[in-house]
Scaffold this motif. Structure first.
Motif, PDB file in Angstrom:
ATOM      1  N   ALA A  75      27.545  57.357  14.339  1.00 47.59           N
ATOM      2  CA  ALA A  75      26.744  56.687  15.375  1.00 47.59           C
ATOM      3  C   ALA A  75      27.217  55.250  15.547  1.00 47.59           C
ATOM      4  O   ALA A  75      27.326  54.758  16.673  1.00 47.59           O
ATOM      5  CB  ALA A  75      25.269  56.721  15.015  1.00 47.59           C
ATOM      6  N   THR A  76      27.510  54.574  14.461  1.00 43.30           N
ATOM      7  CA  THR A  76      27.991  53.194  14.537  1.00 43.30           C
ATOM      8  C   THR A  76      29.371  53.130  15.157  1.00 43.30           C
ATOM      9  O   THR A  76      29.647  52.286  16.015  1.00 43.30           O
ATOM     10  CB  THR A  76      28.023  52.569  13.124  1.00 43.30           C
ATOM     11  OG1 THR A  76      26.710  52.657  12.560  1.00 43.30           O
ATOM     12  CG2 THR A  76      28.456  51.127  13.172  1.00 43.30           C
ATOM     13  N   LEU A  77      30.228  54.050  14.775  1.00 40.76           N
ATOM     14  CA  LEU A  77      31.597  54.038  15.289  1.00 40.76           C
ATOM     15  C   LEU A  77      31.690  54.514  16.736  1.00 40.76           C
ATOM     16  O   LEU A  77      32.552  54.067  17.485  1.00 40.76           O
ATOM     17  CB  LEU A  77      32.485  54.914  14.403  1.00 40.76           C
ATOM     18  CG  LEU A  77      32.671  54.444  12.967  1.00 40.76           C
ATOM     19  CD1 LEU A  77      33.416  55.491  12.151  1.00 40.76           C
ATOM     20  CD2 LEU A  77      33.405  53.115  12.935  1.00 40.76           C
ATOM     21  N   GLY A  78      30.816  55.395  17.153  1.00 43.88           N
ATOM     22  CA  GLY A  78      30.905  55.975  18.484  1.00 43.88           C
ATOM     23  C   GLY A  78      30.097  55.265  19.547  1.00 43.88           C
ATOM     24  O   GLY A  78      30.147  55.630  20.711  1.00 43.88           O
ATOM     25  N   THR A  79      29.348  54.237  19.164  1.00 43.06           N
ATOM     26  CA  THR A  79      28.453  53.576  20.102  1.00 43.06           C
ATOM     27  C   THR A  79      28.955  52.190  20.459  1.00 43.06           C
ATOM     28  O   THR A  79      29.326  51.417  19.580  1.00 43.06           O
ATOM     29  CB  THR A  79      27.036  53.465  19.496  1.00 43.06           C
ATOM     30  OG1 THR A  79      26.568  54.782  19.200  1.00 43.06           O
ATOM     31  CG2 THR A  79      26.073  52.772  20.431  1.00 43.06           C
ATOM     32  N   VAL A  80      28.936  51.877  21.738  1.00 42.83           N
ATOM     33  CA  VAL A  80      29.165  50.508  22.196  1.00 42.83           C
ATOM     34  C   VAL A  80      27.782  49.885  22.300  1.00 42.83           C
ATOM     35  O   VAL A  80      26.971  50.284  23.138  1.00 42.83           O
ATOM     36  CB  VAL A  80      29.877  50.476  23.569  1.00 42.83           C
ATOM     37  CG1 VAL A  80      29.981  49.049  24.082  1.00 42.83           C
ATOM     38  CG2 VAL A  80      31.238  51.124  23.477  1.00 42.83           C
ATOM     39  N   GLY A  82      24.914  47.872  23.411  1.00 43.31           N
ATOM     40  CA  GLY A  82      24.629  47.293  24.718  1.00 43.31           C
ATOM     41  C   GLY A  82      24.892  48.249  25.856  1.00 43.31           C
ATOM     42  O   GLY A  82      24.618  47.943  27.005  1.00 43.31           O
ATOM     43  N   SER A  83      25.407  49.436  25.549  1.00 42.88           N
ATOM     44  CA  SER A  83      25.709  50.420  26.597  1.00 42.88           C
ATOM     45  C   SER A  83      24.478  51.228  26.997  1.00 42.88           C
ATOM     46  O   SER A  83      24.454  51.836  28.060  1.00 42.88           O
ATOM     47  CB  SER A  83      26.801  51.383  26.130  1.00 42.88           C
ATOM     48  OG  SER A  83      26.323  52.210  25.077  1.00 42.88           O
ATOM     49  N   GLY A  84      23.472  51.266  26.123  1.00 40.10           N
ATOM     50  CA  GLY A  84      22.298  52.075  26.410  1.00 40.10           C
ATOM     51  C   GLY A  84      22.488  53.535  26.049  1.00 40.10           C
ATOM     52  O   GLY A  84      21.691  54.383  26.414  1.00 40.10           O
ATOM     53  N   GLU A  85      23.550  53.822  25.313  1.00 43.27           N
ATOM     54  CA  GLU A  85      23.878  55.201  24.960  1.00 43.27           C
ATOM     55  C   GLU A  85      24.366  55.245  23.522  1.00 43.27           C
ATOM     56  O   GLU A  85      25.276  54.506  23.158  1.00 43.27           O
ATOM     57  CB  GLU A  85      24.977  55.681  25.902  1.00 43.27           C
ATOM     58  CG  GLU A  85      25.294  57.127  25.827  1.00 43.27           C
ATOM     59  CD  GLU A  85      26.306  57.512  26.898  1.00 43.27           C
ATOM     60  OE1 GLU A  85      27.484  57.708  26.539  1.00 43.27           O
ATOM     61  OE2 GLU A  85      25.922  57.577  28.070  1.00 43.27           O
ATOM     62  N   ILE A  86      23.767  56.102  22.710  1.00 44.72           N
ATOM     63  CA  ILE A  86      24.199  56.257  21.327  1.00 44.72           C
ATOM     64  C   ILE A  86      25.024  57.526  21.236  1.00 44.72           C
ATOM     65  O   ILE A  86      24.561  58.599  21.620  1.00 44.72           O
ATOM     66  CB  ILE A  86      22.993  56.315  20.366  1.00 44.72           C
ATOM     67  CG1 ILE A  86      22.268  54.975  20.406  1.00 44.72           C
ATOM     68  CG2 ILE A  86      23.439  56.664  18.955  1.00 44.72           C
ATOM     69  CD1 ILE A  86      20.982  54.946  19.638  1.00 44.72           C
ATOM     70  N   ASN A  87      26.243  57.388  20.757  1.00 47.13           N
ATOM     71  CA  ASN A  87      27.151  58.530  20.624  1.00 47.13           C
ATOM     72  C   ASN A  87      27.488  58.732  19.157  1.00 47.13           C
ATOM     73  O   ASN A  87      27.972  57.813  18.499  1.00 47.13           O
ATOM     74  CB  ASN A  87      28.453  58.270  21.399  1.00 47.13           C
ATOM     75  CG  ASN A  87      28.216  58.251  22.881  1.00 47.13           C
ATOM     76  OD1 ASN A  87      27.791  59.240  23.445  1.00 47.13           O
ATOM     77  ND2 ASN A  87      28.476  57.131  23.513  1.00 47.13           N
ATOM     78  N   GLN A  88      27.249  59.910  18.657  1.00 47.23           N
ATOM     79  CA  GLN A  88      27.674  60.266  17.308  1.00 47.23           C
ATOM     80  C   GLN A  88      28.925  61.106  17.471  1.00 47.23           C
ATOM     81  O   GLN A  88      28.880  62.186  18.053  1.00 47.23           O
ATOM     82  CB  GLN A  88      26.564  60.990  16.570  1.00 47.23           C
ATOM     83  CG  GLN A  88      25.425  60.024  16.287  1.00 47.23           C
ATOM     84  CD  GLN A  88      24.368  60.591  15.407  1.00 47.23           C
ATOM     85  OE1 GLN A  88      23.579  61.393  15.865  1.00 47.23           O
ATOM     86  NE2 GLN A  88      24.343  60.161  14.165  1.00 47.23           N
ATOM     87  N   ILE A  89      30.035  60.609  16.964  1.00 50.28           N
ATOM     88  CA  ILE A  89      31.330  61.199  17.268  1.00 50.28           C
ATOM     89  C   ILE A  89      31.814  62.206  16.242  1.00 50.28           C
ATOM     90  O   ILE A  89      32.898  62.753  16.388  1.00 50.28           O
ATOM     91  CB  ILE A  89      32.397  60.096  17.475  1.00 50.28           C
ATOM     92  CG1 ILE A  89      32.506  59.205  16.241  1.00 50.28           C
ATOM     93  CG2 ILE A  89      32.064  59.279  18.721  1.00 50.28           C
ATOM     94  CD1 ILE A  89      33.627  58.180  16.303  1.00 50.28           C
ATOM     95  N   ALA A  90      31.023  62.487  15.225  1.00 50.09           N
ATOM     96  CA  ALA A  90      31.412  63.526  14.269  1.00 50.09           C
ATOM     97  C   ALA A  90      31.469  64.859  15.011  1.00 50.09           C
ATOM     98  O   ALA A  90      30.591  65.152  15.825  1.00 50.09           O
ATOM     99  CB  ALA A  90      30.416  63.604  13.118  1.00 50.09           C
ATOM    100  N   PRO A  91      32.484  65.680  14.747  1.00 52.75           N
ATOM    101  CA  PRO A  91      32.634  66.924  15.502  1.00 52.75           C
ATOM    102  C   PRO A  91      31.456  67.886  15.345  1.00 52.75           C
ATOM    103  O   PRO A  91      31.196  68.694  16.224  1.00 52.75           O
ATOM    104  CB  PRO A  91      33.915  67.539  14.953  1.00 52.75           C
ATOM    105  CG  PRO A  91      34.354  66.712  13.822  1.00 52.75           C
ATOM    106  CD  PRO A  91      33.545  65.461  13.785  1.00 52.75           C
ATOM    107  N   TYR A  92      30.722  67.772  14.275  1.00 55.75           N
ATOM    108  CA  TYR A  92      29.618  68.698  14.024  1.00 55.75           C
ATOM    109  C   TYR A  92      28.253  68.075  14.343  1.00 55.75           C
ATOM    110  O   TYR A  92      27.212  68.666  14.078  1.00 55.75           O
ATOM    111  CB  TYR A  92      29.632  69.153  12.558  1.00 55.75           C
ATOM    112  CG  TYR A  92      29.697  68.011  11.584  1.00 55.75           C
ATOM    113  CD1 TYR A  92      28.539  67.389  11.130  1.00 55.75           C
ATOM    114  CD2 TYR A  92      30.921  67.537  11.127  1.00 55.75           C
ATOM    115  CE1 TYR A  92      28.591  66.334  10.257  1.00 55.75           C
ATOM    116  CE2 TYR A  92      30.985  66.473  10.240  1.00 55.75           C
ATOM    117  CZ  TYR A  92      29.815  65.877   9.814  1.00 55.75           C
ATOM    118  OH  TYR A  92      29.880  64.815   8.954  1.00 55.75           O
ATOM    119  N   ALA A  93      28.233  66.889  14.941  1.00 52.15           N
ATOM    120  CA  ALA A  93      26.974  66.165  15.179  1.00 52.15           C
ATOM    121  C   ALA A  93      26.021  66.950  16.078  1.00 52.15           C
ATOM    122  O   ALA A  93      24.830  67.051  15.786  1.00 52.15           O
ATOM    123  CB  ALA A  93      27.256  64.789  15.774  1.00 52.15           C
TER     124      ALA A  93
END
Length: 129
Positions: A75-80, A82-93
């Motif tokens: 979540a920390t690595l995949g999110t910008v 201030g973008s208003g969007e949280i992205n979890q970039i783990a393939p199994y997320a």
């Protein structure tokens, strides 16, 4: 994929002149917007969005399933922030989010518990401008 910071567009209307006639004469009022209002509020909303994104990630941490901690870090690595969007970039997320036995939908559970305090904290960034 993560996008850039959210851009807020704040527009203020042009000034307006009102005139009211009565038996005693005429009254004129001119309404103008503070020229610094839009830039100040735009900055405040941007800071509030960064606060919300950071707080959501921080408060999701205890709710997120953990075996190795990669899902939490994704979540920390995949999110910008201030973008208003949280992205979890783990393939199994995605699968874990919907199908985990005891800790599925961790964002929803975090939101139900902490929504009011996150909104209250974000409001401080907008009110201070």
């Amino acid at each position: 994929m993560a996008k850039g910071k959210k851009q807020f567009k704040i527009e203020t209307p042009r000034g307006t002149v009102y005139t009211q006639s009565s038996k005693g004469g005429k009254v004129t009022a001119k309404l103008e917007w503070n020229p610094g209002f839009a830039p100040s509020m735009k900055n405040g909303f941007g800071n509030a969005q960064e606060f919300v994104d950071s707080e959501c990630i921080r408060r999701m941490n205890p709710e997120t399933p953990r075996r190795t901690g990669v899902l939490i870090k994704s979540a920390t690595l995949g999110t910008v922030i201030g973008s208003g969007e949280i992205n979890q970039i783990a393939p199994y997320a995605r699968r874990q989010y919907y199908e985990h036995n005891t800790k599925s939908k961790w964002f929803e559970r975090m939101k139900n518990r902490h929504k009011d305090s996150i909104l209250k904290g974000a409001a401080k960034y907008v009110q201070s401008h």
